[in-house]
Design a protein around this motif. Structure first.
Motif, PDB file in Angstrom:
ATOM      1  N   THR A  83       0.752 156.321  35.577  1.00 43.89           N
ATOM      2  CA  THR A  83       0.528 157.485  34.717  1.00 43.89           C
ATOM      3  C   THR A  83      -0.680 157.226  33.818  1.00 43.89           C
ATOM      4  N   ALA A  84      -1.342 158.308  33.438  1.00 43.07           N
ATOM      5  CA  ALA A  84      -2.494 158.209  32.536  1.00 43.07           C
ATOM      6  C   ALA A  84      -2.808 159.587  31.984  1.00 43.07           C
ATOM      7  N   THR A  85      -3.515 159.618  30.852  1.00 39.42           N
ATOM      8  CA  THR A  85      -3.931 160.872  30.220  1.00 39.42           C
ATOM      9  C   THR A  85      -5.384 160.742  29.773  1.00 39.42           C
ATOM     10  N   ALA A  86      -6.144 161.829  29.921  1.00 34.75           N
ATOM     11  CA  ALA A  86      -7.542 161.805  29.480  1.00 34.75           C
ATOM     12  C   ALA A  86      -7.944 163.197  29.001  1.00 34.75           C
ATOM     13  N   THR A  87      -8.929 163.233  28.107  1.00 33.92           N
ATOM     14  CA  THR A  87      -9.502 164.485  27.616  1.00 33.92           C
ATOM     15  C   THR A  87     -11.008 164.423  27.781  1.00 33.92           C
ATOM     16  N   ASP A  88     -11.585 165.496  28.325  1.00 28.90           N
ATOM     17  CA  ASP A  88     -13.033 165.568  28.477  1.00 28.90           C
ATOM     18  C   ASP A  88     -13.632 166.151  27.190  1.00 28.90           C
ATOM     19  N   ALA A  89     -14.515 165.391  26.553  1.00 32.58           N
ATOM     20  CA  ALA A  89     -15.082 165.825  25.280  1.00 32.58           C
ATOM     21  C   ALA A  89     -15.943 167.068  25.426  1.00 32.58           C
ATOM     22  N   ALA A  90     -16.591 167.233  26.585  1.00 33.57           N
ATOM     23  CA  ALA A  90     -17.490 168.372  26.777  1.00 33.57           C
ATOM     24  C   ALA A  90     -16.746 169.668  27.046  1.00 33.57           C
ATOM     25  N   THR A  91     -15.693 169.609  27.886  1.00 32.21           N
ATOM     26  CA  THR A  91     -14.974 170.827  28.276  1.00 32.21           C
ATOM     27  C   THR A  91     -13.746 171.087  27.407  1.00 32.21           C
ATOM     28  N   GLY A  92     -13.237 170.038  26.752  1.00 29.97           N
ATOM     29  CA  GLY A  92     -12.026 170.186  25.961  1.00 29.97           C
ATOM     30  C   GLY A  92     -10.757 170.217  26.788  1.00 29.97           C
ATOM     31  N   VAL A  93     -10.849 169.938  28.091  1.00 26.02           N
ATOM     32  CA  VAL A  93      -9.685 169.973  28.974  1.00 26.02           C
ATOM     33  C   VAL A  93      -8.969 168.619  28.928  1.00 26.02           C
ATOM     34  N   TRP A 122       0.342 157.681  51.577  1.00 25.33           N
ATOM     35  CA  TRP A 122      -0.142 158.860  50.859  1.00 25.33           C
ATOM     36  C   TRP A 122       0.475 158.858  49.468  1.00 25.33           C
ATOM     37  N   VAL A 123       0.141 159.838  48.660  1.00 26.61           N
ATOM     38  CA  VAL A 123       0.658 159.880  47.292  1.00 26.61           C
ATOM     39  C   VAL A 123       1.096 161.287  46.920  1.00 26.61           C
ATOM     40  N   ARG A 124       2.097 161.345  46.040  1.00 26.21           N
ATOM     41  CA  ARG A 124       2.460 162.589  45.365  1.00 26.21           C
ATOM     42  C   ARG A 124       1.798 162.591  43.996  1.00 26.21           C
ATOM     43  N   VAL A 125       1.281 163.730  43.598  1.00 24.01           N
ATOM     44  CA  VAL A 125       0.554 163.824  42.329  1.00 24.01           C
ATOM     45  C   VAL A 125       1.148 164.944  41.487  1.00 24.01           C
ATOM     46  N   ARG A 126       1.438 164.635  40.225  1.00 29.04           N
ATOM     47  CA  ARG A 126       1.835 165.668  39.260  1.00 29.04           C
ATOM     48  C   ARG A 126       0.857 165.608  38.094  1.00 29.04           C
ATOM     49  N   ALA A 127       0.261 166.729  37.788  1.00 21.47           N
ATOM     50  CA  ALA A 127      -0.714 166.789  36.701  1.00 21.47           C
ATOM     51  C   ALA A 127      -0.367 167.939  35.761  1.00 21.47           C
ATOM     52  N   THR A 128      -0.365 167.664  34.472  1.00 25.54           N
ATOM     53  CA  THR A 128      -0.191 168.705  33.458  1.00 25.54           C
ATOM     54  C   THR A 128      -1.539 168.882  32.768  1.00 25.54           C
ATOM     55  N   VAL A 129      -2.109 170.083  32.909  1.00 26.88           N
ATOM     56  CA  VAL A 129      -3.475 170.345  32.464  1.00 26.88           C
ATOM     57  C   VAL A 129      -3.471 171.436  31.397  1.00 26.88           C
ATOM     58  N   SER A 130      -4.225 171.207  30.326  1.00 29.35           N
ATOM     59  CA  SER A 130      -4.366 172.217  29.278  1.00 29.35           C
ATOM     60  C   SER A 130      -5.840 172.394  28.938  1.00 29.35           C
ATOM     61  N   GLY A 131      -6.178 173.583  28.442  1.00 33.87           N
ATOM     62  CA  GLY A 131      -7.558 173.873  28.070  1.00 33.87           C
ATOM     63  C   GLY A 131      -8.360 174.556  29.156  1.00 33.87           C
ATOM     64  N   ILE A 132      -7.705 174.961  30.255  1.00 36.04           N
ATOM     65  CA  ILE A 132      -8.391 175.664  31.337  1.00 36.04           C
ATOM     66  C   ILE A 132      -8.569 177.135  30.949  1.00 36.04           C
ATOM     67  N   PRO A 133      -9.751 177.707  31.113  1.00 40.02           N
ATOM     68  CA  PRO A 133      -9.938 179.130  30.811  1.00 40.02           C
ATOM     69  C   PRO A 133      -9.016 180.005  31.671  1.00 40.02           C
ATOM     70  N   ALA A 134      -8.495 181.076  31.103  1.00 41.62           N
ATOM     71  CA  ALA A 134      -7.608 181.983  31.824  1.00 41.62           C
ATOM     72  C   ALA A 134      -8.307 182.547  33.059  1.00 41.62           C
ATOM     73  N   GLY A 135      -7.595 182.503  34.188  1.00 42.63           N
ATOM     74  CA  GLY A 135      -8.114 183.071  35.424  1.00 42.63           C
ATOM     75  C   GLY A 135      -9.060 182.171  36.198  1.00 42.63           C
ATOM     76  N   GLU A 136      -9.357 180.974  35.680  1.00 38.17           N
ATOM     77  CA  GLU A 136     -10.276 180.061  36.373  1.00 38.17           C
ATOM     78  C   GLU A 136      -9.577 179.458  37.595  1.00 38.17           C
ATOM     79  N   GLN A 137     -10.228 179.521  38.759  1.00 36.94           N
ATOM     80  CA  GLN A 137      -9.692 178.915  39.975  1.00 36.94           C
ATOM     81  C   GLN A 137     -10.014 177.425  39.966  1.00 36.94           C
ATOM     82  N   CYS A 138      -8.972 176.604  40.046  1.00 41.81           N
ATOM     83  CA  CYS A 138      -9.158 175.158  39.887  1.00 41.81           C
ATOM     84  C   CYS A 138      -8.526 174.383  41.043  1.00 41.81           C
ATOM     85  N   ARG A 139      -9.025 173.157  41.204  1.00 43.18           N
ATOM     86  CA  ARG A 139      -8.499 172.240  42.214  1.00 43.18           C
ATOM     87  C   ARG A 139      -8.129 170.916  41.560  1.00 43.18           C
TER      88      ARG A 139
END
Length: 224
Positions: free
Chosen positions: A130-140, A152-169
């Motif tokens: 597990t790990a957590t990071a914040t991008d200073a430029a985007t605020g995400v 292979w791996v299973r991945v769970r990510a909790t993301v905040s600071g994404i603009p509404a409606g932005e398509q992300c990967r």
């Protein structure tokens, strides 16, 4: 994508295709009602199986599991044409069957649906990181959990600071810079988003997990 390639449809629903494959499947779906129905059915199956514990699949999918799911999916389609409410029963049965096969027996078939006992402790597979990071430029900000499986791996990510409606990967990055997509989502109106996905990369080769836009902008990188 040429023709009705159901394996690609399954991978599309799980969000493990690369950018070109994802676009090819989407183009095909835009003009194919039969495959759109297939995707809807697969999404229902994915939701029904969502409570299967990840540790059940640490040694890979159960033998015959794909055939079991395919037969169950065919049953669901037939029942949909007769009585919609019976689909829920079939899907719940399918989930129980897959858990039983994955664990090597039928012990879980009759498990009560009331949930775990109050003092139950969640099992975290060995090697989970597990790990957590914040991008200073985007605020995400992104908190990541990577669970190992057989190659292979299973991945769970909790993301905040994404603009509404932005398509992300969600992308898993190896030490050599190679990348494997693990999932995709749409930025919420508010709050954070939790994304569950999988990537075909050896657990020891996971160097970081990234969130990026479909335009290619990296929103945050979480090293592991």
């Amino acid at each position: 994508m040429s023709g009705h390639e159901t394996a690609l449809l399954g991978a599309y629903v799980l969000g493990v295709l690369d950018r070109a494959e994802q676009g090819a499947v989407q183009d095909h779906l835009d003009g194919c009602a039969a495959c759109r129905r297939e995707v809807d059915d697969l999404r229902e199956m994915e939701i029904a199986l969502g409570e299967i514990p990840p540790e059940a699949f640490l040694e890979g999918p159960p033998p015959g599991g794909e055939l079991l799911l395919r037969r169950t999916l065919d049953e669901v389609r037939g029942e949909r044409r007769r009585q919609t409410w019976r689909n829920r029963t079939l899907l719940a049965t399918a989930a129980a069957l897959v858990v039983a096969v994955a664990l090597g027996g039928g012990a879980l078939i009759g498990r009560p649906a009331a949930g775990p006992a109050p003092d139950a402790v969640a099992v975290v597979p060995a090697g989970t990181r597990t790990a957590t990071a914040t991008d200073a430029a985007t605020g995400v900000t992104m908190a990541v959990e990577v669970r190992p499986a057989a190659g292979w791996v299973r991945v769970r990510a909790t993301v905040s600071g994404i603009p509404a409606g932005e398509q992300c990967r969600l992308v898993v990055v190896a030490p050599d810079g190679s990348r494997e997509q693990a999932g995709s989502w749409l930025g919420p109106e508010s709050g954070s988003t939790t994304v569950d996905g999988a990537a075909l990369i050896a657990p020891a080769d996971v160097a970081a997990v990234q969130a990026e836009t479909y335009a290619g902008q990296i929103l945050v990188t979480t090293p592991l």
